[in-house]
Design an enzyme around this catalytic site. Structure first.
Site: not given
Length: 521
Positions: A302, A386, A388
């Protein structure tokens, strides 16, 4: 309730027994719905509806009145929208939303309450949220659920917002607001209570990552074999968790920390809020590392993507409305692999300004904006999205595996990330049975009817004979105006008995139900 339903002829004995045993029943017939909502096995609460009014005001003069369900204080920021269907505890605590008034496009918010926001996992990381407090400047939703119910809920969303002193409004036309942002770009906005006037302020003129970054060096996963320095620009807890669980001893340092002389096995640059060009200290530290030709792998997510790009010599620009949600498509430039990703950013790297020793790794097929870069020779790569997740799809979590593989084996990014794509052989279908949306009352489950009709349309375009089961003669799927939808339509209930009879008669090659509706599912 059971006696009433039984007397009305809507329930048989077996359903009455279920009602008495579980004290929870939602039983629907067209134009009829009975609800008994006192579940025994989940946290639940019903709050009284409040009537305190406040306004959402945009810099273009748009003024929408709503009802307060958060802290009764005026606030100002940048209005952005998130298209995720779930995940408001994670979104509200994402530091990348610092300074922004978040609008959720999903219409009903708060129904599953809020989990324990201070509970830690075995690594000492927050278990249910992404940071220690709500980060947004305000929250806007269409409708707030005053009665929440979920097994791990400990409080209502309203209670949490008040504790963290964050204003929130419901009763706002979020569809209209989303159209305004999509057509005109992000707006400065303010949540304003009548006795608390405030002026518009642009959060992107502040170095927001300095406000959310750690102020001291912290260590997670102490004793793990691989030391990874993590630059905290506003990091999410699940990013640290993904690194620690893969063997990293994470040394979390402030955004402006000079780590160029530190010894480490890998370097990671986190997500964060605001304009990346304002983070000159972070850019200069990265530039020192790049100029020194250190061999240790670098991975950025990001804001990390943008900072690595700026340190490499590229430029960034502000997107008109940003990418925020759990359904953003991304294409891997190395092998053409497609992913659905979770995203939250308002700036992007300008691909055309990348130096010759860098190339685009990922891009967004919606607007062709950059979603990651990779060095052609060195073990350095980034992702604008993202991997994650939390919340969102898990499709790209393998990037953490790739990074740790580079840390352990010192292989180049290209070598690790250019994984083979296994393309399944396309099965030839001549006839497919589609399970429709079932009986509907007015305004109920229209999205299933629409998606089912699109499934039929797609099958017809592939010259596949289509058989549809749908008992609702008034649905779009069964419409014969213009070009007929399905080749054959059975107006029968969507039950196993009828489906088996149709299969015996039609002998289809495949069965499609994921676009059909709740009954089919």
């Amino acid at each position: 309730m059971a006696q009433l339903l039984k007397a009305s002829g809507f329930l048989g004995r077996s359903i009455v027994r279920t009602l008495r045993q579980n004290d929870l029943l939602v039983y629907k017939r067209p134009c009829l719905a009975f609800f008994h909502t006192t579940p025994r096995d989940s946290a639940h609460s019903i709050e009284p509806r409040k009537t305190l009014r406040a306004s959402l005001v945009l810099e273009d003069g748009t003024n929408l009145s709503g009802f307060s369900f958060g802290h009764s204080t005026s606030s100002t920021g940048e209005l952005v929208f998130n298209t995720g269907l779930v995940g408001y505890p994670e979104a509200l605590t994402d530091p990348s939303y610092k300074g922004q008034i978040l609008m959720l496009t999903y219409p009903i918010i708060g129904n599953y309450g809020v989990p324990n926001t201070t509970e830690l996992d075995v690594y000492g990381l927050l278990k249910n949220v992404e940071s220690s407090n709500i980060q947004v400047a305000g929250l806007i939703v269409q409708d707030y659920t005053h009665g929440y119910s979920h097994w791990n809920a400990v409080k209502s969303l309203s209670q949490w917002l008040k504790e963290d002193q964050v204003p929130a409004l419901y009763g706002i036309d979020t569809r209209r607001l989303t159209k305004i942002v999509r057509e005109k770009g992000t707006h400065l906005a303010k949540i304003e209570f009548e006795d608390q006037p405030v002026e518009f302020t642009d959060p992107n003129k502040r170095n927001l990552m300095a406000e959310v970054s750690t102020k001291e060096v912290l260590v997670y996963g102490k004793g793990n074999p691989h030391k990874v320095v993590v630059v905290d620009c506003g990091i999410k807890q699940n990013i640290i968790r993904n690194l620690v669980t893969r063997g990293a001893e994470v040394h979390l340092v402030p955004w402006n920390y000079d780590y160029s002389q530190l010894e480490y096995d890998g370097l990671f640059v986190s997500n964060g809020p605001g304009d990346p060009a304002l983070a000159t200290d972070a850019i200069n530290s990265l530039k020192k590392v790049l100029d020194n030709d250190r061999p240790e792998p670098i991975f950025g997510i990001c804001m990390g993507n943008q900072l690595v790009g700026l340190a490499a010599g590229a430029s960034t620009f502000r997107l008109s409305l940003g990418h925020r949600g759990h359904n953003q498509p991304v294409i891997n430039n190395l092998n053409g692999e497609a992913f659905i990703t979770s995203q939250n950013h308002g700036y992007a790297v300008d691909d055309t300004t990348l130096p010759s020793d860098w190339k685009t790794l990922f891009y967004n097929p919606n607007d062709l904006s950059n979603e990651g870069i990779v060095h052609r020779k060195k073990p350095i790569f980034t992702a604008q999205f993202h991997p994650e997740h939390c919340g969102g799809p898990t499709d790209t979590e393998y990037l953490f595996d790739a990074f740790m593989k580079m840390v352990k084996d010192e292989k180049s990014s290209i070598e690790v990330l250019h994984r083979p794509v296994h393309v399944l052989e396309k099965k030839k279908f001549s006839k497919v049975l589609v399970l429709g949306s079932g009986g509907l009352s007015i305004g109920q489950a229209g999205e299933f009817d629409y998606s089912g009709s699109q499934a039929v349309k797609a099958l017809k375009e592939e010259n596949i004979e289509t058989v549809l089961i749908n008992p609702n003669i008034a649905s779009v799927q069964t419409n014969e105006v213009g070009e007929k939808q399905a080749d054959v339509v059975y107006f029968v209930p969507v039950t196993s008995e009828f489906i088996e009879d149709v299969i015996k008669r039609e002998r289809p090659d495949g069965l499609l139900l994921s676009m059909g509706g709740q009954t089919a599912l």
